[in-house]
Design a protein around this motif. Structure first.
Motif, PDB file in Angstrom:
ATOM      1  N   CYS A  79       3.494  10.508  -6.830  1.00  0.00           N
ATOM      2  CA  CYS A  79       4.394  10.926  -7.918  1.00  0.00           C
ATOM      3  C   CYS A  79       3.621  11.216  -9.199  1.00  0.00           C
ATOM      4  N   LEU A  80       2.480  10.574  -9.370  1.00  0.00           N
ATOM      5  CA  LEU A  80       1.644  10.797 -10.553  1.00  0.00           C
ATOM      6  C   LEU A  80       0.716  11.999 -10.385  1.00  0.00           C
ATOM      7  N   GLY A  81       0.795  12.652  -9.223  1.00  0.00           N
ATOM      8  CA  GLY A  81       0.022  13.870  -9.021  1.00  0.00           C
ATOM      9  C   GLY A  81      -1.247  13.721  -8.205  1.00  0.00           C
ATOM     10  N   ILE A  82      -1.472  12.553  -7.632  1.00  0.00           N
ATOM     11  CA  ILE A  82      -2.666  12.359  -6.803  1.00  0.00           C
ATOM     12  C   ILE A  82      -2.320  12.760  -5.380  1.00  0.00           C
ATOM     13  N   LYS A 142      -2.056  12.837  -1.463  1.00  0.00           N
ATOM     14  CA  LYS A 142      -2.038  11.761  -0.469  1.00  0.00           C
ATOM     15  C   LYS A 142      -3.320  11.759   0.356  1.00  0.00           C
ATOM     16  N   GLU A 143      -3.861  12.935   0.637  1.00  0.00           N
ATOM     17  CA  GLU A 143      -5.105  13.021   1.406  1.00  0.00           C
ATOM     18  C   GLU A 143      -6.241  12.314   0.670  1.00  0.00           C
ATOM     19  N   ASP A 144      -6.288  12.473  -0.657  1.00  0.00           N
ATOM     20  CA  ASP A 144      -7.339  11.816  -1.441  1.00  0.00           C
ATOM     21  C   ASP A 144      -7.163  10.296  -1.433  1.00  0.00           C
ATOM     22  N   ILE A 145      -5.918   9.855  -1.486  1.00  0.00           N
ATOM     23  CA  ILE A 145      -5.625   8.413  -1.448  1.00  0.00           C
ATOM     24  C   ILE A 145      -6.041   7.840  -0.099  1.00  0.00           C
ATOM     25  N   ASP A 146      -5.643   8.526   0.980  1.00  0.00           N
ATOM     26  CA  ASP A 146      -5.977   8.054   2.325  1.00  0.00           C
ATOM     27  C   ASP A 146      -7.484   7.987   2.526  1.00  0.00           C
ATOM     28  N   ARG A 147      -8.203   9.023   2.059  1.00  0.00           N
ATOM     29  CA  ARG A 147      -9.661   9.042   2.202  1.00  0.00           C
ATOM     30  C   ARG A 147     -10.281   7.876   1.434  1.00  0.00           C
ATOM     31  N   ALA A 148      -9.793   7.631   0.217  1.00  0.00           N
ATOM     32  CA  ALA A 148     -10.336   6.531  -0.594  1.00  0.00           C
ATOM     33  C   ALA A 148     -10.079   5.184   0.069  1.00  0.00           C
ATOM     34  N   LEU A 149      -8.907   5.019   0.658  1.00  0.00           N
ATOM     35  CA  LEU A 149      -8.598   3.760   1.349  1.00  0.00           C
ATOM     36  C   LEU A 149      -9.510   3.550   2.549  1.00  0.00           C
ATOM     37  N   LEU A 150      -9.745   4.617   3.304  1.00  0.00           N
ATOM     38  CA  LEU A 150     -10.630   4.494   4.467  1.00  0.00           C
ATOM     39  C   LEU A 150     -12.062   4.203   4.030  1.00  0.00           C
ATOM     40  N   GLU A 151     -12.522   4.849   2.955  1.00  0.00           N
ATOM     41  CA  GLU A 151     -13.871   4.592   2.459  1.00  0.00           C
ATOM     42  C   GLU A 151     -13.999   3.171   1.917  1.00  0.00           C
ATOM     43  N   ALA A 152     -12.922   2.648   1.333  1.00  0.00           N
ATOM     44  CA  ALA A 152     -12.949   1.299   0.759  1.00  0.00           C
ATOM     45  C   ALA A 152     -13.053   0.225   1.837  1.00  0.00           C
ATOM     46  N   ARG A 153     -12.708   0.565   3.065  1.00  0.00           N
ATOM     47  CA  ARG A 153     -12.822  -0.409   4.164  1.00  0.00           C
ATOM     48  C   ARG A 153     -14.258  -0.837   4.368  1.00  0.00           C
ATOM     49  N   GLU A 154     -15.194   0.058   4.158  1.00  0.00           N
ATOM     50  CA  GLU A 154     -16.603  -0.222   4.406  1.00  0.00           C
ATOM     51  C   GLU A 154     -17.378  -0.103   3.101  1.00  0.00           C
ATOM     52  N   PRO A 155     -17.376  -1.145   2.265  1.00  0.00           N
ATOM     53  CA  PRO A 155     -18.121  -1.074   1.006  1.00  0.00           C
ATOM     54  C   PRO A 155     -19.623  -1.014   1.275  1.00  0.00           C
ATOM     55  N   PRO A 156     -20.394  -0.501   0.309  1.00  0.00           N
ATOM     56  CA  PRO A 156     -21.859  -0.488   0.485  1.00  0.00           C
ATOM     57  C   PRO A 156     -22.355  -1.900   0.781  1.00  0.00           C
ATOM     58  N   SER A 157     -23.436  -2.013   1.527  1.00  0.00           N
ATOM     59  CA  SER A 157     -23.929  -3.332   1.924  1.00  0.00           C
ATOM     60  C   SER A 157     -24.172  -4.203   0.703  1.00  0.00           C
ATOM     61  N   HIS A 177       0.839  -1.197   0.000  1.00  0.00           N
ATOM     62  CA  HIS A 177       0.000   0.000   0.000  1.00  0.00           C
ATOM     63  C   HIS A 177       0.876   1.250   0.000  1.00  0.00           C
ATOM     64  N   GLU A 178       1.932   1.233   0.822  1.00  0.00           N
ATOM     65  CA  GLU A 178       2.822   2.397   0.901  1.00  0.00           C
ATOM     66  C   GLU A 178       3.517   2.646  -0.432  1.00  0.00           C
ATOM     67  N   ALA A 179       3.985   1.588  -1.081  1.00  0.00           N
ATOM     68  CA  ALA A 179       4.650   1.743  -2.375  1.00  0.00           C
ATOM     69  C   ALA A 179       3.669   2.258  -3.423  1.00  0.00           C
ATOM     70  N   ALA A 180       2.439   1.733  -3.402  1.00  0.00           N
ATOM     71  CA  ALA A 180       1.432   2.189  -4.359  1.00  0.00           C
ATOM     72  C   ALA A 180       1.077   3.651  -4.095  1.00  0.00           C
ATOM     73  N   THR A 181       0.948   4.020  -2.834  1.00  0.00           N
ATOM     74  CA  THR A 181       0.644   5.407  -2.481  1.00  0.00           C
ATOM     75  C   THR A 181       1.743   6.329  -2.971  1.00  0.00           C
ATOM     76  N   GLU A 182       2.988   5.954  -2.756  1.00  0.00           N
ATOM     77  CA  GLU A 182       4.126   6.768  -3.200  1.00  0.00           C
ATOM     78  C   GLU A 182       4.090   6.964  -4.723  1.00  0.00           C
ATOM     79  N   THR A 183       3.781   5.906  -5.438  1.00  0.00           N
ATOM     80  CA  THR A 183       3.694   5.990  -6.898  1.00  0.00           C
ATOM     81  C   THR A 183       2.563   6.931  -7.315  1.00  0.00           C
ATOM     82  N   MET A 184       1.399   6.803  -6.664  1.00  0.00           N
ATOM     83  CA  MET A 184       0.268   7.658  -7.019  1.00  0.00           C
ATOM     84  C   MET A 184       0.555   9.127  -6.719  1.00  0.00           C
TER      85      MET A 184
END
Length: 134
Positions: free
Chosen positions: A88-91, A93-108, A79-86
C-alpha cells in the motif's frame, strides 16, 4: 519520545550544534523527577559517565525490574500484514519477497539463520497462489 519534541532547540544550525555539544536540552516542566533523572543520565556528554543500557533498563522510571521482555519472531500472519502495508505504501511485492528470502541467509557471522522449518514455511508463504500462478 517521552515528550513528542526534539530535546535540543536552536534558531540556526550553529546554535543547535552548540546546544547539542554543550548538553543543553529542553526539559518540560511536567516530566516526573524519575524521568528527569533518567534523561540526565542518558544525556551525559561524557560517554564513560553516561548510563549503560543495563542501568537504563533497571532505572525505576523504565519499570522493567526483570529487564527487557523476550523478543518474539513475527508469525507468518504478521509478515502478511506487514507485506500488505508495504505494498500500500508503494513497495513492490516482488521486492519484499526477494528481501525476505535474502534475509533468511545473513552474511556469515551476522545474526541468526532461519531454522529449516521457518525457511520452509516462509518459502510456502511466498509461493504464488493457485495453479499456474506466476
Amino acid at each position: 519520545m517521552v515528550t513528542g519534541e526534539l530535546p535540543f532547540e536552536g534558531n540556526t544550525f550553529g546554535e543547535l550544534r552548540a546546544r547539542v555539544l554543550s548538553g543543553i536540552y529542553h526539559e518540560p516542566h511536567y516530566l516526573s523527577q524519575q524521568c528527569r533523572d533518567l534523561l540526565k543520565k542518558m544525556m551525559t556528554l561524557d560517554p564513560q559517565s553516561r548510563s549503560t543500557l543495563d542501568s537504563i533498563i533497571k532505572h525505576p522510571w523504565v519499570g522493567l525490574p526483570n529487564g527487557l521482555p523476550p523478543c518474539r519472531k513475527p508469525s507468518l500472519g504478521q509478515h502478511e500484514a506487514a507485506t500488505e502495508t508495504m505494498v500500500c505504501l508503494g513497495i513492490r511485492k516482488e521486492d519484499i519477497d526477494r528481501a525476505l528470502l535474502e534475509a533468511r541467509e545473513p552474511p556469515s557471522g551476522h545474526g541468526e539463520r532461519s531454522t529449516p522449518v521457518e525457511a520452509e514455511a516462509l518459502e510456502r508463504a511466498l509461493q504464488p497462489e493457485g495453479p499456474g500462478a506466476a
